[in-house]
Motif scaffolding. Structure first.
Motif, PDB file in Angstrom:
ATOM      1  N   TYR A   1       0.296  -1.372   0.070  1.00 29.93           N
ATOM      2  CA  TYR A   1       0.131   0.059   0.160  1.00 29.93           C
ATOM      3  C   TYR A   1       1.054   1.617  -0.294  1.00 29.93           C
ATOM      4  CZ  TYR A   1       0.957   1.292   4.991  1.00 29.93           C
ATOM      5  OH  TYR A   1       1.497   1.576   6.580  1.00 29.93           O
ATOM      6  N   GLU A   2       2.253   0.907   0.657  1.00 33.02           N
ATOM      7  CA  GLU A   2       2.801   2.638   0.821  1.00 33.02           C
ATOM      8  C   GLU A   2       3.154   2.405  -0.721  1.00 33.02           C
ATOM      9  OE1 GLU A   2       6.031  -0.628   0.753  1.00 33.02           O
ATOM     10  OE2 GLU A   2       4.286   0.071   1.969  1.00 33.02           O
ATOM     11  N   GLN A   3       3.570   1.363  -2.074  1.00 31.96           N
ATOM     12  CA  GLN A   3       3.757   2.489  -3.049  1.00 31.96           C
ATOM     13  C   GLN A   3       2.688   2.528  -3.860  1.00 31.96           C
ATOM     14  OE1 GLN A   3       4.648  -1.183  -5.680  1.00 31.96           O
ATOM     15  NE2 GLN A   3       5.196  -0.517  -8.208  1.00 31.96           N
ATOM     16  N   MET A   4       1.109   2.264  -3.705  1.00 34.91           N
ATOM     17  CA  MET A   4       0.674   2.602  -4.008  1.00 34.91           C
ATOM     18  C   MET A   4       0.209   4.384  -3.610  1.00 34.91           C
ATOM     19  SD  MET A   4      -2.176  -0.671  -5.203  1.00 34.91           S
ATOM     20  CE  MET A   4      -1.603  -0.737  -3.766  1.00 34.91           C
TER      21      MET A   4
ATOM     22  N   GLN B   1      -3.694 -18.589  -7.210  1.00 36.99           N
ATOM     23  CA  GLN B   1      -4.492 -17.580  -6.350  1.00 36.99           C
ATOM     24  C   GLN B   1      -4.895 -16.152  -6.309  1.00 36.99           C
ATOM     25  OE1 GLN B   1      -7.791 -18.536  -3.777  1.00 36.99           O
ATOM     26  NE2 GLN B   1      -7.945 -20.881  -4.842  1.00 36.99           N
ATOM     27  N   PRO B   2      -4.979 -15.141  -6.928  1.00 37.98           N
ATOM     28  CA  PRO B   2      -3.726 -13.494  -6.230  1.00 37.98           C
ATOM     29  C   PRO B   2      -4.364 -13.360  -4.631  1.00 37.98           C
ATOM     30  CG  PRO B   2      -5.582 -13.213  -7.285  1.00 37.98           C
ATOM     31  CD  PRO B   2      -5.656 -14.698  -7.831  1.00 37.98           C
ATOM     32  N   PRO B   3      -3.453 -12.783  -4.646  1.00 40.92           N
ATOM     33  CA  PRO B   3      -3.485 -12.861  -2.581  1.00 40.92           C
ATOM     34  C   PRO B   3      -4.462 -11.786  -2.408  1.00 40.92           C
ATOM     35  CG  PRO B   3      -1.882 -11.677  -3.629  1.00 40.92           C
ATOM     36  CD  PRO B   3      -1.700 -12.551  -4.680  1.00 40.92           C
ATOM     37  N   THR B   4      -4.728 -11.264  -0.683  1.00 39.30           N
ATOM     38  CA  THR B   4      -5.572 -10.307  -0.411  1.00 39.30           C
ATOM     39  C   THR B   4      -4.744  -9.143  -1.215  1.00 39.30           C
ATOM     40  OG1 THR B   4      -6.812 -11.615   0.865  1.00 39.30           O
ATOM     41  CG2 THR B   4      -7.201  -8.947   0.929  1.00 39.30           C
ATOM     42  N   THR B   5      -5.265  -7.545  -1.727  1.00 40.11           N
ATOM     43  CA  THR B   5      -4.892  -6.543  -1.865  1.00 40.11           C
ATOM     44  C   THR B   5      -4.285  -5.688  -0.760  1.00 40.11           C
ATOM     45  OG1 THR B   5      -6.657  -5.047  -2.391  1.00 40.11           O
ATOM     46  CG2 THR B   5      -6.114  -6.230  -4.074  1.00 40.11           C
ATOM     47  N   SER B   6      -2.948  -5.793  -0.838  1.00 41.42           N
ATOM     48  CA  SER B   6      -2.144  -4.753   0.843  1.00 41.42           C
ATOM     49  C   SER B   6      -3.950  -3.915   0.807  1.00 41.42           C
ATOM     50  CB  SER B   6      -1.741  -4.218   0.258  1.00 41.42           C
ATOM     51  OG  SER B   6      -1.502  -3.232  -0.923  1.00 41.42           O
ATOM     52  N   LEU B   7      -4.093  -2.579  -0.078  1.00 41.13           N
ATOM     53  CA  LEU B   7      -5.235  -1.899   0.087  1.00 41.13           C
ATOM     54  C   LEU B   7      -6.306  -2.217   0.800  1.00 41.13           C
ATOM     55  CD1 LEU B   7      -5.192   0.805  -2.968  1.00 41.13           C
ATOM     56  CD2 LEU B   7      -3.723   1.243  -0.688  1.00 41.13           C
ATOM     57  N   ALA B   8      -7.038  -3.667   0.748  1.00 43.94           N
ATOM     58  CA  ALA B   8      -8.245  -4.290   1.065  1.00 43.94           C
ATOM     59  C   ALA B   8      -7.602  -4.869   2.765  1.00 43.94           C
ATOM     60  CB  ALA B   8      -8.543  -5.208   0.285  1.00 43.94           C
TER      61      ALA B   8
ATOM     62  N   ALA C   1       4.661  -8.620   4.736  1.00 40.34           N
ATOM     63  CA  ALA C   1       3.842  -7.735   5.524  1.00 40.34           C
ATOM     64  C   ALA C   1       2.996  -6.913   5.914  1.00 40.34           C
ATOM     65  CB  ALA C   1       4.901  -7.819   7.272  1.00 40.34           C
ATOM     66  N   LEU C   2       1.777  -6.498   6.515  1.00 37.64           N
ATOM     67  CA  LEU C   2       1.669  -4.643   5.512  1.00 37.64           C
ATOM     68  C   LEU C   2       2.541  -3.520   6.088  1.00 37.64           C
ATOM     69  CD1 LEU C   2      -1.133  -3.958   4.621  1.00 37.64           C
ATOM     70  CD2 LEU C   2      -1.849  -3.839   7.090  1.00 37.64           C
ATOM     71  N   GLU C   3       3.049  -3.778   7.044  1.00 37.80           N
ATOM     72  CA  GLU C   3       3.993  -2.572   6.736  1.00 37.80           C
ATOM     73  C   GLU C   3       5.677  -2.690   6.737  1.00 37.80           C
ATOM     74  OE1 GLU C   3       3.084   0.348   8.044  1.00 37.80           O
ATOM     75  OE2 GLU C   3       0.902  -0.420   8.569  1.00 37.80           O
ATOM     76  N   ALA C   4       6.174  -2.406   6.007  1.00 39.46           N
ATOM     77  CA  ALA C   4       7.112  -2.373   6.345  1.00 39.46           C
ATOM     78  C   ALA C   4       8.202  -2.434   7.157  1.00 39.46           C
ATOM     79  CB  ALA C   4       7.769  -1.323   4.853  1.00 39.46           C
ATOM     80  N   LYS C   5       8.221  -1.964   8.116  1.00 40.60           N
ATOM     81  CA  LYS C   5       9.608  -1.917   9.006  1.00 40.60           C
ATOM     82  C   LYS C   5       9.430  -3.558   9.399  1.00 40.60           C
ATOM     83  CE  LYS C   5       6.154   0.007  12.239  1.00 40.60           C
ATOM     84  NZ  LYS C   5       6.082  -2.105  12.606  1.00 40.60           N
ATOM     85  N   ASP C   6       7.870  -4.362   9.131  1.00 43.33           N
ATOM     86  CA  ASP C   6       8.618  -5.673   9.662  1.00 43.33           C
ATOM     87  C   ASP C   6       8.610  -6.756   8.988  1.00 43.33           C
ATOM     88  OD1 ASP C   6       6.670  -4.646  12.211  1.00 43.33           O
ATOM     89  OD2 ASP C   6       4.335  -4.696  11.531  1.00 43.33           O
ATOM     90  N   ARG C   7       8.863  -6.425   7.927  1.00 43.60           N
ATOM     91  CA  ARG C   7       9.082  -7.334   6.504  1.00 43.60           C
ATOM     92  C   ARG C   7      11.008  -7.165   6.312  1.00 43.60           C
ATOM     93  NH1 ARG C   7       6.757  -3.463   1.734  1.00 43.60           N
ATOM     94  NH2 ARG C   7       4.432  -3.356   2.811  1.00 43.60           N
ATOM     95  N   PRO C   8      11.636  -8.300   6.128  1.00 41.35           N
ATOM     96  CA  PRO C   8      12.822  -8.334   5.661  1.00 41.35           C
ATOM     97  C   PRO C   8      13.537  -7.425   4.884  1.00 41.35           C
ATOM     98  CG  PRO C   8      12.047 -11.069   5.170  1.00 41.35           C
ATOM     99  CD  PRO C   8      10.776  -9.270   4.804  1.00 41.35           C
TER     100      PRO C   8
END
Length: 435
Positions: A187-190, A215-222, A253-260
């Protein structure tokens, strides 16, 4: 207006074949590099962006990134599309790249459904390594979704269609709030046009989700706006490993800080944990597998079996047996055809004597003599018995000795009896044809 098929660029250096794709940022063409007789891809900015107040900055970024990619292409990376040329055609800036044969992951999943974990992990690792190189060069792909990952026929994956200049959005497009494939972008990209490597980590993890589940994943905005949960990929496809399931969730992970925070760190999550192997003890089941495997090879690898057998057959001695009994067959025909059946019986007797050690060839000759005598022709019987005894003493025992080294008694008997009988038949046929 987009260029049409057959249109020439750079004084005929390039010829447009067709439009491959058209989006808000640019148009992609399939073209022919005439001098090299090579199919290429030409990427251009969308011409309606020229009315945007920040168009010049956009073009500047387009050229800058094109040059960086061209520099990367000097040290050809097997999993990054190569850049061939950067030029201007009228008012349009053009970036020329290699045309990659194959199908993208969208097409592969559509054709085959969810892909096997072992197969797709190889592709994902290749693309992850390519993105690491891109990040080291100061770029972010920002569009590493399944449609931009091509798989060649040899199974190698190639990252294509870089999001050239997407790091600097013209106001015309930024108002739309979308920079990338919505289903695979964080979502931070969009919403903010993020330019961090964690954007590519999310995109690639979402791509992995898609190809192993179909199957496509649930969108980050949703997920962000409506708190819609992300269904674990293992819940959709129970066959995938816990390791992959965890890596996908962490990468998405929804928040960038929680990703590698680096692509290498995320790829490490996909690697198997290395364990010290236990002492080598051959399980009992492996013995049965080994036996079953060899059994299959023994009975089903027919060409190999035939080649092996052909090498060990004593062809020279068998030819001698054939010629000897050809002579005997000729003599039988010359005396009287009534001896043919008796001769066949004698042939079988000789074969038995040789196949089973201990029965002498001369003793067999006596058996044949007696058989022919019963038929009522002493002279012919003695002549044929003598010929068979000589032939047997010369060639049959030697052939039998060689055959018994590699074949059973029964197979030795079959080979000798068949060869001798064929010789008899050929001898009789020679007499009938020529005399």
């Amino acid at each position: 207006m987009p260029w049409i098929a057959g249109q020439q660029l750079q004084g005929g250096k390039y010829v447009i074949k067709k439009v491959l794709g058209q989006g808000g940022f640019g148009i992609t063409y399939k073209a022919l590099h005439v001098e090299l007789n090579q199919t290429v891809v030409i990427k251009t900015p969308n011409e309606y962006l020229s009315h945007d107040p920040e168009y010049e900055k956009y073009i500047e970024r387009f050229i800058q990134e094109g040059r960086i990619l061209a520099r990367l292409s000097k040290d050809r990376h097997p999993h990054i599309v190569g850049v061939i040329d950067l030029f201007r055609e009228g008012a349009t800036h053009c970036l020329v790249m290699d045309f990659v044969e194959g199908e993208n992951l969208f097409e592969a999943v559509k054709r085959r459904g969810a892909l096997p974990e072992a197969e797709i992990l190889l592709c994902i690792r290749q693309i992850g390594e390519a993105l690491s190189v891109v990040h080291q060069a100061g770029l972010v792909h920002r569009d590493a979704h399944p449609g931009n990952i091509m798989v060649r026929r040899n199974g190698k994956a190639v990252l294509i269609d870089f999001g050239i200049a997407k790091e600097l959005l013209p106001k015309t497009l930024s108002s739309k709030g979308i920079a990338g494939n919505e289903g695979f972008a964080p979502y931070e990209q969009m919403s903010r046009g993020s330019r961090e490597p964690t954007v590519d980590i999310y995109c690639l993890a979402a791509t992995l989700y898609y190809v192993v589940t179909g199957q496509p994943p649930t969108t980050s905005l949703a997920r962000k706006l409506h708190n819609t949960p992300l269904i674990p990929p293992k819940q959709i496809n129970p066959s995938i490993s816990d390791r992959l399931n965890k890596a996908v969730f962490k990468g998405m992970a929804l928040e960038a800080k929680d990703r590698p925070q680096s692509m290498q760190a995320w790829l490490a999550m996909l690697e198997k944990v290395k364990q010290t192997p236990p002492p080598s003890v051959e399980p009992a089941h492996k013995k049965y597998v080994f036996k079953a495997t060899n059994l299959g090879k023994k009975y089903f690898d027919v060409p190999q079996l035939l080649r092996k057998r052909c090498k060990i057959i004593p062809w020279g001695w068998l030819i001698g047996v054939l010629l000897s009994y050809l002579l005997i067959g000729y003599l039988l025909a010359a005396f009287n055809a009534v001896y043919i059946l008796s001769a066949v019986a004698g042939t079988v007797a000789v074969a038995v004597a040789v196949a089973v050690p201990g029965a002498g060839t001369w003793a067999v000759a006596l058996v044949v003599t007696g058989t022919l005598a019963v038929a009522g022709a002493w002279v012919g019987a003695l002549a044929v018995a003598w010929a068979m005894a000589v032939a047997g003493a010369w060639s049959v025992p030697a052939a039998g000795d060689e055959l018994r080294k590699f074949f059973s008694k029964f197979h030795t008997f079959l080979i000798l009896a068949s060869t001798s009988s064929i010789g008899l038949g050929l001898g009789w046929l020679v007499y009938v044809i020529f005399l």
